[in-house]
Design a protein around this motif. Structure first.
Motif: not given
Length: 851
Positions: A251-269
């Motif tokens: 379950n964490r893996k399913d949510v984690g992929s979405f969370m990684d997108v948010i994290k790395y997008a915000m870190l990019g900015f």
């Protein structure tokens, strides 16, 4: 030397304040992002750990997400008894759970989450007591009773006795609320409803004696791993066995992929903001070094070495980085809490009780802030170390300045030309994947090139802007122009900070507008239907039937997406998705063919393939492929048409008649309609539109759109994405504005004596302030002109690559571009307010006496 650095730092703390704020903001954004995403991870980890039994048994094909058939995979209830007899099992309980439902109140308003979180329906079990407790009423006991979670009840003002209607693939059913259950852990936003077991089986699965999973509890002393082994040995068949940890991890893996997108997008900015901050820091220390030239020369004259002077400036940068980073870490935690509150207001409930600050977060923030600040100050520090004692005492510039400027200009021109060539190469690519690499190289090279060549461009661009804008202000305008041209390196660096953010804004605006224009153009050319109907999780059978019976409609087309394994004549096997539709789909979505007629693909045991698939596998019209339908039988289908992949909609799609899919796939295994199309009777478009909307009004997740609505949806979706990106880019633009403010403030200090002399010979305070404001406007417009021009070039190149994917219309959003350019002038005015005010308040005699 340390004492000297400390004295200088605190003596000029006001001048360094804005640089410290830039470091603070950048570090806060990084730390805030890490704390926010870590907190979300903690929230989901606790939820998954609390809701997972010691061992979970589920069908092998069960998916965590919604099922395309509208019914989750299930297993016979007899499996529960067999599991219960396994060694080490304390209890085994069958559970029903489905996310393929919509729950509405008496007014047909959706009771589910609006932020994408699922609506979950199931039976109330002992396992649910691990994460919930009944806080009001009682558990459901019959077919007309339902229990809801307290978050949903509070959000939608539900109370005991209210009626809810549940829409499932098997039909609609009503029940009254008899209980409210509260989560003992944080619920991130899912809406949960519970029924008694018999009702859940009948209404959610379509048959009695079925469960979606079995929750198994271990006897004392039995490990989860051993229990899993024992349960697996007791149960034969296509089942999946997971321990509590394995279930939580999945379950964490399913949510984690979405969370990684948010994290790395915000870190990019955040990285973009750091990049902009570098220019601010370089400017700050360059100006401080220039203002302290005599002081540094005196230190060199009395014995200070170059290394000591260099080290002194770097120590000041280190202090700046430490102060800004420490405060930034604290501000980051506050930002994370603010984001949590914002998400909670949007429906994703996050509790500050789960606030997670890992030790790596402050360390990362401190390291980034300090390292970036020290590196940014390195060039000004080296410049300070190279000042000769005699040249400094004479207040003369260093002789290497002109040579360095020429070398820098040459390097910038080479980089810009190389980047331009890379962008041109990207536009000539035959495949988007090949061109994207050149696009990335071109963007980086032209950006760095413009930054390096900025001082060289400043002279010409500022003069052009001045002719258009400043000359009308007479002598004050000319003085503002000369001030902006006095130090091209400073003007170039200040403008470059603003240029970066605006270049990205322009690029994304061009790409977004081109995507909308391309899709709109393709819609006009390809879609022959009057109406497009879509549902949140597909269209339930009852909605599909209601649409077919709507008046004023000449035809309704059903479209299902069926999974299959294709075997080509050459023996190549590929898993593909087929578009199974009624034959009228060929009229509703017009597709060009490179061979054959598309209408023939809807014949008996026929299909079409895309041109890329046909070319890769050397297929032609008349060839036969083996098609093994998922959960169905294998068919031999003849290729009757090959469609062109030069399109936006349904690119690469393979079409087959819905009747063919129905012949090879059992009815209960066929997916729901992914979408439907409708054509109005001649002259009855308005009546048909109202009739179709009325037909599906009972299901708020189903939307009927005419072509105008659909185009608006495309614009809104892309617009929302761009607005979110612009919001994140705002951080970089704010830091750039701080750079303009800091440059002007330090420039005013640098020109204190000059300002005093101008005031003494008759320059009024109002004229002085206007001069500084105009200088600021010119610098801001210089950065905006470079940024918008560069961004439009990037965007136009990116659109050429999108054209290879069917998005072939280039549209420059001139309204947005001109608005941003005009807004830059207001940014310049705003940035000059404080420096101009301070300059106007200077004591004339005191200013003249300044050394």
């Amino acid at each position: 030397m340390l004492k000297t650095s400390l004295r200088n730092f605190f003596a000029h703390k006001g001048r360094m304040a804005l640089s410290a704020v830039a470091v603070l903001l950048s570090v806060a954004f990084v730390c805030g992002t890490l704390v926010f995403t870590d907190t979300m991870d903690t929230t989901f980890d606790k939820l998954f750990a609390a809701t997972s039994s010691d061992v979970t048994v589920s069908p092998k094909d069960a998916q965590a997400e919604n099922s395309d058939t509208g019914r989750p995979e299930s297993m016979p209830a007899s499996a529960v008894a067999r599991v219960a007899r396994a060694e080490g099992v304390k209890s085994a309980e069958g559970a029903v759970s489905s996310m393929d439902v919509t729950v509405v109140n008496a007014a047909d308003k959706n009771m589910g989450s609006e932020n994408g979180a699922p609506t979950i329906a199931g039976n109330w079990t002992r396992n649910d007591l691990r994460s919930m407790k009944i806080s009001s009423g009682h558990a459901p006991r019959g077919p007309t009773e339902v229990m809801v979670d307290s978050n949903t009840a509070d959000k939608h003002h539900l109370k005991l006795g209210d009626e809810l209607r549940t829409i499932a693939a098997t039909g609609d059913f009503r029940a009254r609320i008899v209980g409210i259950a509260s989560f003992t852990v944080t619920n991130p936003g899912a809406a949960v409803v519970f029924f008694d077991t018999a009702t859940a089986q009948r209404e959610l699965l379509g048959s009695a004696g079925q469960f979606t999973q079995i929750n198994v509890t271990a006897d004392a002393g039995v490990s989860d791993a051993q229990l899993k082994k024992n349960v697996a040995a007791s149960l034969d068949g296509p089942y999946k066995f997971q321990t509590q940890k394995e279930t939580a991890d999945a379950n964490r893996k399913d949510v984690g992929s979405f969370m990684d997108v948010i994290k790395y997008a915000m870190l990019g900015f955040a990285g973009i903001a750091f990049l902009v901050g570098i220019f601010l820091i370089i400017n700050t220390f360059s100006m401080l070094v220039a203002q302290r030239t005599r002081e540094i020369g005196l230190m060199r004259a009395i014995g200070s070495s170059r290394k000591q002077v260099n080290r002194s400036v770097l120590v000041e940068a280190l202090l700046l980085g430490v102060v800004g980073s420490v405060v930034g870490v604290g501000a980051g935690v506050g930002l994370a809490v603010g984001l949590m509150k914002l998400m909670s207001s949007m429906g994703m409930d996050l509790s500050t009780d789960d606030l997670t600050i890992r030790w790596t977060t402050p360390v990362t923030g401190l390291l980034l802030g300090i390292v970036v600040t020290v590196l940014a100050a390195y060039v000004p520090a080296r410049r300070a170390g190279k000042v000769s004692p005699m040249a400094a005492l004479r207040d003369a510039g260093t002789p290497a300045d002109v040579k360095a400027g020429l070398v820098r200009g040459l390097i910038g021109i080479v980089l810009t030309a190389g980047g331009g060539f890379a962008l041109y190469t990207a536009t000539q690519a035959a495949k988007a994947s090949e061109g994207s690499l050149w696009l990335g190289v071109g963007i980086v090279a032209t950006l760095v090139g413009f930054v390096v060549v900025g001082p060289l461009l400043a002279g010409g661009v500022v003069r052009v802007i001045s002719v258009v804008l400043l000359r009308m202000f007479g002598p004050v305008g000319r003085m503002a122009e000369r001030n902006a041209l006095r130090n091209p390196r400073r003007t170039g660096a200040t403008g470059a900070a603003l240029m970066i953010g605006l270049a990205l804004v322009a690029c994304l605006s061009v790409v977004g507008s081109s995507m909308v224009a391309s899709a709109t153009s393709e819609l006009d050319k390809s879609v022959g239907a009057d109406f497009i109907v879509q549902g949140q999780n597909g269209l339930k059978p009852q909605a599909a039937e209601a649409l077919k019976e709507a008046p004023y409609v000449s035809r309704v087309t059903e479209v299902k997406f069926v999974k299959a394994t294709l075997t080509t004549p050459g023996g190549v096997k590929e898993e593909e998705g087929l578009v199974a539709a009624t034959p009228s789909y060929a009229q509703d979505l017009r597709r060009e063919t490179t061979a054959g007629e598309l209408s023939a693909a809807y014949g008996k045991d026929a299909m079409s393939v895309g041109s890329a698939f046909a070319g890769k596998n050397h297929l032609k019209v008349g060839d036969t492929m083996s098609v093994a339908f998922d959960h169905g039988r294998t068919a031999r289908l003849r290729i009757a048409a090959i469609t062109s992949d030069d399109t936006t909609f349904d690119k690469g799609a393979m079409y087959v008649n819905l009747a063919t899919a129905e012949r090879y796939v059992p009815a209960d295994r066929l997916p729901l309609n992914g979408m439907m199309f409708a054509k109005a009777q001649p002259g009855k478009a308005d009546q048909a539109y109202k009739a179709l909307k009325s037909a599906v009004a009972a299901d708020p997740t189903v939307h009927v759109k005419d072509q105008t609505d659909y185009k608006k949806t495309l614009r809104d979706q892309i617009g929302q994405l761009l607005n979110m990106i612009y919001g994140l880019l705002a951080l970089a633009i704010i830091v750039a504005i701080l750079g303009v403010v800091n440059t002007l403030a330090l420039s005013v200090v640098e020109r204190t004596r000059e300002i005093g002399l101008m005031r003494a010979i008759g320059l009024s305070r109002r004229q002085l302030r206007r001069m500084i404001r105009l200088e600021s406007v010119v610098i801001a417009l210089f950065g905006a002109l470079l940024g918008l021009g560069l961004g439009m070039g990037w965007g136009a190149t990116a659109q050429k690559l999108l054209a290879l994917e069917g998005l072939d219309v280039l549209q420059i959003p001139w309204t947005t571009i001109l608005t941003v350019f005009a807004g830059s002038a207001f940014v310049g005015l705003f940035a000059a307010l404080i420096p101009a005010f301070r300059a106007g308040r200077m004591n004339v005699l005191g200013a003249i006496a300044t050394e």
